[in-house]
Write an enzyme that holds these catalytic residues in place. Structure first.
Site, PDB file in Angstrom:
ATOM      1  N   SER A  24     -29.719  -8.861  39.909  1.00  0.00           N
ATOM      2  CA  SER A  24     -29.156  -9.895  39.035  1.00  0.00           C
ATOM      3  C   SER A  24     -27.841 -10.331  39.663  1.00  0.00           C
ATOM      4  CB  SER A  24     -28.962  -9.376  37.611  1.00  0.00           C
ATOM      5  OG  SER A  24     -28.233  -8.166  37.601  1.00  0.00           O
ATOM      6  N   GLU A  26     -23.976 -12.292  39.189  1.00  0.00           N
ATOM      7  CA  GLU A  26     -22.940 -12.738  38.241  1.00  0.00           C
ATOM      8  C   GLU A  26     -22.075 -13.835  38.861  1.00  0.00           C
ATOM      9  OE1 GLU A  26     -20.974  -9.586  36.036  1.00  0.00           O
ATOM     10  OE2 GLU A  26     -19.060 -10.604  36.315  1.00  0.00           O
ATOM     11  N   ALA A  60     -10.918 -15.040  29.913  1.00  0.00           N
ATOM     12  CA  ALA A  60     -10.065 -14.247  29.029  1.00  0.00           C
ATOM     13  C   ALA A  60      -9.785 -14.997  27.728  1.00  0.00           C
ATOM     14  CB  ALA A  60      -8.759 -13.932  29.745  1.00  0.00           C
ATOM     15  N   GLY A 117     -13.351  -7.391  26.130  1.00  0.00           N
ATOM     16  CA  GLY A 117     -12.326  -8.277  26.691  1.00  0.00           C
ATOM     17  C   GLY A 117     -10.983  -7.559  26.697  1.00  0.00           C
ATOM     18  N   ASP A 118     -10.014  -8.195  27.308  1.00  0.00           N
ATOM     19  CA  ASP A 118      -8.677  -7.605  27.443  1.00  0.00           C
ATOM     20  C   ASP A 118      -7.636  -8.508  26.799  1.00  0.00           C
ATOM     21  OD1 ASP A 118      -9.341  -5.294  28.936  1.00  0.00           O
ATOM     22  OD2 ASP A 118      -9.768  -6.614  30.641  1.00  0.00           O
ATOM     23  N   PHE A 228      -8.021  -7.364  42.144  1.00  0.00           N
ATOM     24  CA  PHE A 228      -8.953  -7.266  40.992  1.00  0.00           C
ATOM     25  C   PHE A 228      -9.058  -5.799  40.545  1.00  0.00           C
ATOM     26  CE2 PHE A 228     -11.964 -11.039  42.200  1.00  0.00           C
ATOM     27  CZ  PHE A 228     -10.974 -11.933  41.863  1.00  0.00           C
ATOM     28  N   HIS A 278     -26.774  -5.215  40.391  1.00  0.00           N
ATOM     29  CA  HIS A 278     -26.130  -6.424  39.857  1.00  0.00           C
ATOM     30  C   HIS A 278     -25.034  -6.796  40.856  1.00  0.00           C
ATOM     31  CE1 HIS A 278     -24.729  -9.114  36.608  1.00  0.00           C
ATOM     32  NE2 HIS A 278     -23.496  -8.759  36.927  1.00  0.00           N
TER      33      HIS A 278
HETATM   34  P1  FAD Z   1     -15.274  -1.172  25.041  1.00  0.00           P
HETATM   35  O1  FAD Z   1     -16.606  -0.624  25.372  1.00  0.00           O
HETATM   36  O2  FAD Z   1     -15.000  -1.552  23.628  1.00  0.00           O
HETATM   37  O3  FAD Z   1     -14.208  -0.074  25.517  1.00  0.00           O
HETATM   38  C1  FAD Z   1     -12.867  -0.375  25.804  1.00  0.00           C
HETATM   39  C2  FAD Z   1     -12.012   0.887  25.665  1.00  0.00           C
HETATM   40  O4  FAD Z   1     -11.823   1.178  24.301  1.00  0.00           O
HETATM   41  C3  FAD Z   1     -12.619   2.134  26.306  1.00  0.00           C
HETATM   42  O5  FAD Z   1     -11.582   2.879  26.911  1.00  0.00           O
HETATM   43  C4  FAD Z   1     -13.203   2.866  25.118  1.00  0.00           C
HETATM   44  O6  FAD Z   1     -13.285   4.256  25.333  1.00  0.00           O
HETATM   45  C5  FAD Z   1     -12.227   2.514  24.019  1.00  0.00           C
HETATM   46  N1  FAD Z   1     -12.859   2.519  22.695  1.00  0.00           N
HETATM   47  C6  FAD Z   1     -13.798   1.670  22.239  1.00  0.00           C
HETATM   48  N2  FAD Z   1     -14.141   1.986  20.961  1.00  0.00           N
HETATM   49  C7  FAD Z   1     -13.377   3.041  20.620  1.00  0.00           C
HETATM   50  C8  FAD Z   1     -13.237   3.824  19.439  1.00  0.00           C
HETATM   51  N3  FAD Z   1     -13.965   3.566  18.347  1.00  0.00           N
HETATM   52  N4  FAD Z   1     -12.362   4.857  19.446  1.00  0.00           N
HETATM   53  C9  FAD Z   1     -11.633   5.144  20.547  1.00  0.00           C
HETATM   54  N5  FAD Z   1     -11.703   4.418  21.704  1.00  0.00           N
HETATM   55  C10 FAD Z   1     -12.559   3.393  21.723  1.00  0.00           C
HETATM   56  N6  FAD Z   1     -14.036  -9.422  30.630  1.00  0.00           N
HETATM   57  C11 FAD Z   1     -13.953 -10.725  30.239  1.00  0.00           C
HETATM   58  O7  FAD Z   1     -12.918 -11.133  29.645  1.00  0.00           O
HETATM   59  N7  FAD Z   1     -14.982 -11.607  30.452  1.00  0.00           N
HETATM   60  C12 FAD Z   1     -16.134 -11.252  31.088  1.00  0.00           C
HETATM   61  O8  FAD Z   1     -17.037 -12.075  31.259  1.00  0.00           O
HETATM   62  C13 FAD Z   1     -16.254  -9.892  31.540  1.00  0.00           C
HETATM   63  N8  FAD Z   1     -17.378  -9.472  32.173  1.00  0.00           N
HETATM   64  C14 FAD Z   1     -17.486  -8.150  32.569  1.00  0.00           C
HETATM   65  C15 FAD Z   1     -18.670  -7.731  33.202  1.00  0.00           C
HETATM   66  C16 FAD Z   1     -18.824  -6.400  33.605  1.00  0.00           C
HETATM   67  C17 FAD Z   1     -20.121  -5.978  34.286  1.00  0.00           C
HETATM   68  C18 FAD Z   1     -17.766  -5.466  33.388  1.00  0.00           C
HETATM   69  C19 FAD Z   1     -17.909  -4.036  33.832  1.00  0.00           C
HETATM   70  C20 FAD Z   1     -16.574  -5.875  32.763  1.00  0.00           C
HETATM   71  C21 FAD Z   1     -16.421  -7.217  32.342  1.00  0.00           C
HETATM   72  N9  FAD Z   1     -15.259  -7.664  31.690  1.00  0.00           N
HETATM   73  C22 FAD Z   1     -15.156  -8.986  31.287  1.00  0.00           C
HETATM   74  C23 FAD Z   1     -14.108  -6.774  31.523  1.00  0.00           C
HETATM   75  C24 FAD Z   1     -14.030  -6.065  30.130  1.00  0.00           C
HETATM   76  O9  FAD Z   1     -13.785  -7.030  29.117  1.00  0.00           O
HETATM   77  C25 FAD Z   1     -12.882  -5.054  30.201  1.00  0.00           C
HETATM   78  O10 FAD Z   1     -13.188  -4.031  31.106  1.00  0.00           O
HETATM   79  C26 FAD Z   1     -12.379  -4.481  28.875  1.00  0.00           C
HETATM   80  O11 FAD Z   1     -11.149  -3.772  29.138  1.00  0.00           O
HETATM   81  C27 FAD Z   1     -13.293  -3.467  28.196  1.00  0.00           C
HETATM   82  O12 FAD Z   1     -14.430  -4.038  27.759  1.00  0.00           O
HETATM   83  P2  FAD Z   1     -15.655  -3.102  27.202  1.00  0.00           P
HETATM   84  O13 FAD Z   1     -16.705  -4.024  26.779  1.00  0.00           O
HETATM   85  O14 FAD Z   1     -15.975  -2.056  28.195  1.00  0.00           O
HETATM   86  O15 FAD Z   1     -14.910  -2.429  25.938  1.00  0.00           O
END
Ligand code: FAD
Length: 300
Positions: A24, A26, A60, A117-118, A228, A278
């Site tokens: 896949s 991206e 973002a 997201g961040d 990055f 990917h």
């Molecule tokens: P989560 O899975 O929610 O986790 C984030 C953090 O919070 C982790 O440390 C987790 O342990 C902690 N956490 C979550 N829930 C709890 C809880 N209940 N209690 C305690 N801790 C908790 N960003 C963008 O803005 N746009 C994109 O298109 C994008 N695409 C991406 C594609 C891929 C393949 C990857 C790997 C990342 C991408 N990102 C993107 C980056 C991503 O948004 C960041 O890495 C962000 O910091 C975390 O997202 P997540 O979905 O992993 O969050």
């Protein structure tokens, strides 16, 4: 020998009868006309490889909301390849995020890459959910499943997410995302395959059976990829930095080293039984076309 969850294990049958690998790709939504030209050039070169899907990132804080939808819809309609839209929940209420999901559904998009997201200040800053928003990616996945029957991918981190205090927290969070309805995870970029295999081991021990697909980042520019990596918490091993040391002004050798590094990484994963990949294309096709060829993936 590292244990690989069955979904991630290949038949280990090599030679002509080896099943083709799944890929896949991206992309990110282009900002300018020139960038859009490169986007389409790359999409049209990579689409004939018949990827499982092509995904388009979400800027973002939802800054590319319309562009992501437009590019995903057009990729699907012009190439016939299945397309996945990324989606984040940072800085938006549930209603706003749900409206985007409904928009994807109406546009016939059936795949979503669901992410937290961040914060605008970057990954190093604490995440504060919108007062009426989804609180995490797992929460977002659950919300998406209430709206439609999407194929949902989530993120996984071979180097551990920077905000997870330990691996137990990290894996528990990944499991929550699968339990909420995700069908696969795609990893953040990584350069030490050992870290990826340790992630698979930990996931398997936690009872995760869904595929965790390695996210492969070809190094078009070591400087850019290092920056990055610093932003997203991925490790850049010293041996990797040494390979690119002194090549900033020598693009030809830089490109040859980058191809060798990516080929080495991918082929080692293949040797360990990984069948699905990917690729983070950065909207360029050259490295990915070459890597796909090494995997035996060629235009139809
Ligand atoms: P989560 O899975 O929610 O986790 C984030 C953090 O919070 C982790 O440390 C987790 O342990 C902690 N956490 C979550 N829930 C709890 C809880 N209940 N209690 C305690 N801790 C908790 N960003 C963008 O803005 N746009 C994109 O298109 C994008 N695409 C991406 C594609 C891929 C393949 C990857 C790997 C990342 C991408 N990102 C993107 C980056 C991503 O948004 C960041 O890495 C962000 O910091 C975390 O997202 P997540 O979905 O992993 O969050």
């Amino acid at each position: 020998m590292t244990a690989i969850p069955s979904e991630n294990r290949a038949s280990r049958q090599f030679g002509d009868s080896r099943p083709p690998h799944q890929v896949s790709f991206e992309f990110f939504p282009p900002k300018t006309d020139a960038m859009e030209e490169r986007f389409w050039d790359s999409v049209h070169k990579l689409a004939p490889l018949n990827p499982r899907f092509v995904s388009v990132t979400y800027g973002a804080g939802g800054s590319t909301r319309e562009r992501t939808l437009r590019m995903v819809s057009q990729v699907k309609s012009t190439t016939g390849v299945d397309a996945a839209a990324h989606l984040t929940c940072v800085g938006a209420s549930r209603d706003e995020v749900d409206a985007v999901v409904r928009g994807y559904k109406e546009a016939g998009i059936t795949r979503i890459v669901a992410l937290r997201g961040d914060p605008a200040e970057g990954i190093g800053q604490p995440f504060v959910p919108h007062p009426e928003g989804y609180t995490s990616a797992a929460d977002l996945v659950a919300g998406i499943t209430r709206i439609g029957d999407f194929d949902i991918s989530v993120a996984a981190y071979p180097d551990k997410h920077p905000q997870s205090p330990d691996w137990d927290t990290e894996i528990a969070n990944l499991k929550r995302k699968f339990d909420a309805g995700a069908t696969r995870a795609i990893t953040q970029m990584f350069f030490d395959n050992g870290d990826y295999f340790r992630l698979l081991d930990r996931a398997q021990k936690a009872g995760i059976t869904q595929p965790i697909v390695p996210g492969i980042q070809p190094i078009h520019s070591f400087k850019q990829i290092s920056s990055f990596a610093a932003k997203n918490g991925a490790k850049v091993p010293r041996w990797l930095a040494e390979r690119f040391d002194g090549l900033d002004e020598d693009p030809e050798t830089h490109a040859l080293v980058a191809s060798a590094v990516a080929a080495e990484q991918v082929l080692e994963l293949v040797d360990e039984g990984i069948t699905e990949f990917h690729f983070f294309t950065l909207n360029r096709s050259n490295f990915v076309l070459a890597l796909a060829r090494l995997l035996g993936v060629r235009p139809d």
